[in-house]
Write a protein that holds these residues in place. Structure first.
Motif, short mmCIF file in Angstrom:
data_model
loop_
_atom_site.label_atom_id
_atom_site.label_comp_id
_atom_site.label_asym_id
_atom_site.label_seq_id
_atom_site.Cartn_x
_atom_site.Cartn_y
_atom_site.Cartn_z
N ASP A 157 0.86 -1.17 0.00
CA ASP A 157 0.00 0.00 0.00
C ASP A 157 0.91 1.23 0.00
O ASP A 157 2.12 1.11 -0.12
CB ASP A 157 -0.96 0.00 1.19
N ARG A 158 0.30 2.40 0.12
CA ARG A 158 1.11 3.63 0.05
C ARG A 158 2.13 3.70 1.17
O ARG A 158 3.29 4.05 0.95
CB ARG A 158 0.19 4.85 0.09
N PHE A 159 1.71 3.34 2.38
CA PHE A 159 2.66 3.36 3.49
C PHE A 159 3.73 2.30 3.29
O PHE A 159 4.90 2.50 3.64
CB PHE A 159 1.93 3.11 4.81
N GLY A 160 3.36 1.16 2.70
CA GLY A 160 4.37 0.16 2.37
C GLY A 160 5.39 0.70 1.39
O GLY A 160 6.59 0.43 1.51
N GLY A 161 4.93 1.51 0.41
CA GLY A 161 5.87 2.13 -0.51
C GLY A 161 6.83 3.06 0.20
O GLY A 161 8.04 3.10 -0.12
N ILE A 162 6.32 3.82 1.16
CA ILE A 162 7.20 4.70 1.94
C ILE A 162 8.25 3.89 2.69
O ILE A 162 9.43 4.25 2.74
CB ILE A 162 6.36 5.56 2.91
N GLN A 183 0.27 3.31 -6.16
CA GLN A 183 0.47 3.88 -4.82
C GLN A 183 1.81 3.44 -4.24
O GLN A 183 2.52 4.24 -3.64
CB GLN A 183 -0.67 3.44 -3.91
N VAL A 184 2.12 2.16 -4.41
CA VAL A 184 3.36 1.63 -3.82
C VAL A 184 4.58 2.28 -4.47
O VAL A 184 5.49 2.76 -3.79
CB VAL A 184 3.42 0.10 -3.97
N LEU A 185 4.62 2.30 -5.81
CA LEU A 185 5.77 2.85 -6.51
C LEU A 185 5.90 4.35 -6.26
O LEU A 185 7.01 4.87 -6.09
CB LEU A 185 5.67 2.56 -8.01
N ALA A 186 4.77 5.05 -6.22
CA ALA A 186 4.81 6.49 -5.95
C ALA A 186 5.34 6.76 -4.54
O ALA A 186 6.19 7.65 -4.34
CB ALA A 186 3.42 7.10 -6.11
#
Length: 603
Positions: free
Chosen positions: A190-195, A235-238
């Motif tokens: 998810d987005r936090f995982g991408g961070i 979301q992950v890559l961003a």
């Protein structure tokens, strides 16, 4: 942004309240702690190496009156050029903080020593948290057998857990934590995982360059997933590319300072790698945020063109680094020292010296990797898109280990994660007895074939006859019981000594002394001079090697090199004299010998 932060906070709170997580954590941590206790049960680290000793010197220098956060010069090493360490201050930071906190109670020196024992088990706790979060998301734990399997999983991580034993203070423990943070980000997807992926990547490269191939593997998997329009991949890559882009420069400024951040250090986090991190993450952020709706081919073109341009510009700006991180090593030091280090060789070269341990452990890793193919790359891969990328990182770590033995600790952090996953894949059962036997036959074959292949390779491996020469003996720490008190009776100066003895001296010399040939690649100029003096022929060569040095030190060594090999080393290690070296009187039973240099008379 407020909703995103709230969702992340709620997610963390919920997960930490779940009893399953705490059961997994306690089993992993207690088992790993027991393994660490066995490591130091006899008072000696089985997994320790010279990196721990050198890191201790670096930390003590930072905490000395002359230490400075942005200065990595170690005064105890003079080649005679100053020795500038390539090692990250990020690894030093926890030890420094603990030492400062304990100094009022224990005193300066004892506080530093205790920090070496306190921080590694705390890192092990962080590692266990990461492992627990990853496993909880990869599979389920309900029965007693599931939790017993966790014990086996942790035991199979032996070579990774060994990096967190009390007294282990090199950078590999923190490097493993950074890479496991990437894996946690991938399993969240998810987005936090991408961070998390971005933060782990920057941290990994800032610590050491060993993790760079695995970071590249992770981002390659993210890019492929995004171009294939995998669920939530945008979301992950961003998140990953944005965190790399935003964090790289601030991290560099904090750890290196402004001047070092723009310097070229091919073997450490510096301008070339800062440039590549920023230059390669920018196009990824561009296509995921500014041009998310253009065709996949258009996005691929942007990524390839801008990424390739960044790599080409890096090659033009930093051409010296095209020779690799060890370009500073001169030919003499390379042939007589570096090329003989087992951990820098392919795995089969190292395995030839220690076949049972290396072959069986790597065979086990290969078995678990094959057993994990169906659950990691099968239908569940579509439900959890991060699974194939995690599998790719684990496979890459194993292939890197086969190519360079120094990577051996990394696959045992990743691959054992697949053991419970493979077990539960089989446990689900099949519809018919034929399918049941088919699945289990594949599983057993995947377990047995790599081990059988590794063992067969060892049987057909030609026996290696070990013939050590003087260059090999010079790398040994041959003076663990030497008495260096004679150094307190002479004027401080530079000491020419074999690299193994030099590291021992650097740990306990009086102030004002320095050595030149510690066994680390940036000390190549000092190692070359030591090899020229002790081994190479010619009085003129020896006189040049001794320039700027005041003393020669050596320990008596019980083994003799081949006849005619290294006359100076052979004579001095045997307790004999050499023209131009004036022995400083000491205890005749002391293996440590110190000589003052009479330059005109050196032969």
């Amino acid at each position: 942004m407020g909703d995103f932060a709230k969702s992340v906070t709620d997610d963390v709170v919920i997960k930490w309240r779940q009893p399953v997580f705490w059961r997994i954590f306690l089993i992993v941590y207690i088992t790993a702690l027991a393994m660490s206790a066995l490591d130091i049960a006899n008072g000696h680290l089985l997994t320790g190496d010279i990196d721990d000793r050198m890191r201790a010197i670096q930390i003590r220098q930072l905490l000395s009156p002359t230490g400075h956060w942005w200065s990595l010069v170690l005064p105890v090493v003079s080649m005679p050029e100053p020795y500038v360490s390539p090692w990250s201050r990020l690894v030093d930071l926890p030890y420094v903080a603990i030492s400062i906190a304990l100094s009022p109670m224990l005193g300066h020196n004892d506080a530093i020593s205790w920090s070496f024992l306190i921080w590694p088990p705390l890192m092990l706790g962080i590692y266990s948290i990461l492992v627990s979060q990853i496993l909880r998301r990869l599979t389920e734990f309900h029965t007693t057998a599931d939790y017993l399997l966790l014990v086996a999983t942790t035991i199979s991580m032996t070579l990774a857990v060994g990096e967190f034993a009390p007294g282990r203070i090199d950078h590999h423990g923190m490097q493993i934590l950074a890479l496991m943070t990437i894996v946690l980000g991938l399993v969240r997807w998810d987005r936090f995982g991408g961070i998390l992926i971005g933060l782990g990547s920057v941290t990994s490269v800032a610590i050491a360059l060993e993790g760079l191939p695995l970071v590249v593997t992770a981002f390659s998997g993210l890019v492929i997933s995004y171009l294939c329009r995998t669920r939530a991949s945008q979301q992950v890559l961003a998140g990953a590319s944005a965190s790399v882009l935003l964090c790289t420069v601030p991290v560099a400024l904090v750890l290196l300072g402004p001047s070092a951040s723009i310097s070229t250090q091919c073997d450490a986090f510096s301008a070339p790698y800062i440039f590549l991190l920023v230059g390669c993450s920018a196009p990824l952020l561009l296509v995921t945020t500014v041009f998310p709706r253009i065709t996949g081919w258009g996005q691929l073109a942007i990524i390839c063109v801008v990424g390739a341009a960044a790599v080409v510009f890096a090659a033009l700006l930093f051409p010296r680094c095209l020779a690799g991180p060890y370009e500073v090593i001169d030919p003499i030091s390379r042939s007589l020292w570096f090329d003989r280090i087992l951990q820098e060789k392919p795995l089969w070269s190292a395995a030839a010296h220690t076949p049972p341990a290396v072959i069986w452990w790597v065979g086990l890793a290969g078995s678990l990797l094959l057993a994990a193919v169906p659950p990691m790359l099968g239908p569940r891969g579509r439900e959890q898109p991060g699974r194939p990328v995690i599998f790719a990182i684990a496979a890459a770590s194993l292939f890197l280990t086969i190519g360079i033995a120094r990577y051996v600790r990394f696959p045992f952090a990743f691959i054992p994660l697949f053991l419970p996953v493979a077990y539960h894949y089989l446990k689900q059962g099949q519809a018919t007895p034929v399918a049941w036997w088919h699945t289990r036959s594949i599983f057993l074959a995947s377990l047995l074939l790599p081990i059988a292949a590794a063992q067969s390779a060892s049987m057909f491996m030609p026996p290696i006859e070990l013939n050590y020469d003087a260059a090999d003996y010079m790398a040994f720490d041959d003076c663990p019981h030497g008495d260096f008190s004679v150094l307190g009776k002479v004027t401080p100066g530079r000491i020419m000594a074999p690299q193994g003895l030099s590291l021992r001296l650097a740990e306990g010399m009086p102030d004002g002394f320095s050595v030149g040939a510690i066994p680390f690649h940036r000390a190549s100029p000092g190692i070359r001079r030591a090899l020229e003096f002790f081994i190479l022929p010619g009085a003129h060569v020896r006189q040049q090697a001794l320039e700027s040095f005041d003393y020669v030190a050596i320990c008596r060594f019980p083994l003799k090199p081949m006849p005619g090999d290294a006359p100076v080393y052979t004579a001095l290690a045997g307790g004999e004299e050499w023209p131009g070296l004036v022995r400083i009187p000491g205890d005749a039973s002391n293996p440590f010998q110190l000589f003052r240099i009479n330059y005109p008379a050196v032969q």
